[in-house]
Design an enzyme around this catalytic site. Sequence first.
Site, short mmCIF file in Angstrom:
data_model
loop_
_atom_site.label_atom_id
_atom_site.label_comp_id
_atom_site.label_asym_id
_atom_site.label_seq_id
_atom_site.Cartn_x
_atom_site.Cartn_y
_atom_site.Cartn_z
N GLU A 246 3.02 -7.11 8.49
CA GLU A 246 3.30 -5.68 8.36
C GLU A 246 4.25 -5.40 7.19
O GLU A 246 4.75 -4.30 7.04
CB GLU A 246 3.92 -5.15 9.67
N PRO B 8 0.82 -1.22 0.00
CA PRO B 8 0.00 0.00 0.00
C PRO B 8 0.85 1.26 0.00
O PRO B 8 0.39 2.34 -0.33
CB PRO B 8 -0.83 -0.13 1.28
N1 LIG Z 1 -2.83 -1.55 -1.93
C1 LIG Z 1 -1.97 -2.55 -2.29
O1 LIG Z 1 -1.46 -2.64 -3.43
C2 LIG Z 1 -1.61 -3.55 -1.26
C3 LIG Z 1 -0.69 -4.56 -1.39
C4 LIG Z 1 -0.71 -5.22 -0.17
N2 LIG Z 1 -1.61 -4.59 0.61
O2 LIG Z 1 -2.17 -3.56 -0.05
#
Ligand SMILES: NC(=O)c1ccno1
Length: 240
Positions: free
Chosen positions: A113, A86
């Site tokens: 994490e 993310p």
């Molecule tokens: N938003 C994403 O690409 C993601 C990858 C792993 N967790 O979230």
Amino acid sequence: MRIDVVTIFPEYLEPLRAALLGKAVDKGLISVDVHDLRDWTHDVHKAVDDSPYGGGPGMVMKPQVWGEALDAVCAGETPRLVVPTPAGRPFTQRLAHEYAAEPRLVFACGRYEGIDQRVVDDASRRMRVDEVSIGDYVLVGGEVAVLVMVEAVVRLLPGVLGNPASAAQDSFSDGLLEGPSYTRPEVWRDLAVPEVLRSGNHRLIDRWRRDQALRRTLERRPDLLDALPEGALDKHDRKL
Ligand SMILES: NC(=O)c1ccno1
């Protein structure tokens, strides 16, 4: 194209062998190898994570295990390494096209994490590494993001889609969202197909489709309009 995925849940990647992607494998357009990260552990518990330095919730994936896994999977080559997170840069249609030009992609699926940052830092000394996000939300792991990215990339490869023009007319292919589509019947639950699409006048049809794409983009993703290159909008477009 050769695709490798390293994960602690290989079964999550089974969809890569189904439908369109499965056909691409059968045609020899791509090869897909999924590797279980735990194959590179050396303890009875096959531990892949540990507590975070500095404290905080959750666990961090161990650098030793990832280092050995990527050494083995990338042995002797310098593939492009993609780490879904993310905290990554956005995965876009433009990046999908960039990846579609790569001979080999290796995806590292983090969990918990995330992966100790030194794994990326170490790999970056030998190959191009992208930390990439498929959207502003947090998944439990990288596997679903890999499925999204692999589908977006592989469909762009020659011979994968039945009609190559489909990819050329995708949303984002011209920087705009795709407009609405219709098929038979001509009227369905008192809703009629726009008359212009039944006119047979392809100049008007193309113009209508462009107008619809512009209107939808302005309404839903005005940021895409701002990102269009100079001169992308003609004088008719600008009247909308
Ligand atoms: N938003 C994403 O690409 C993601 C990858 C792993 N967790 O979230």
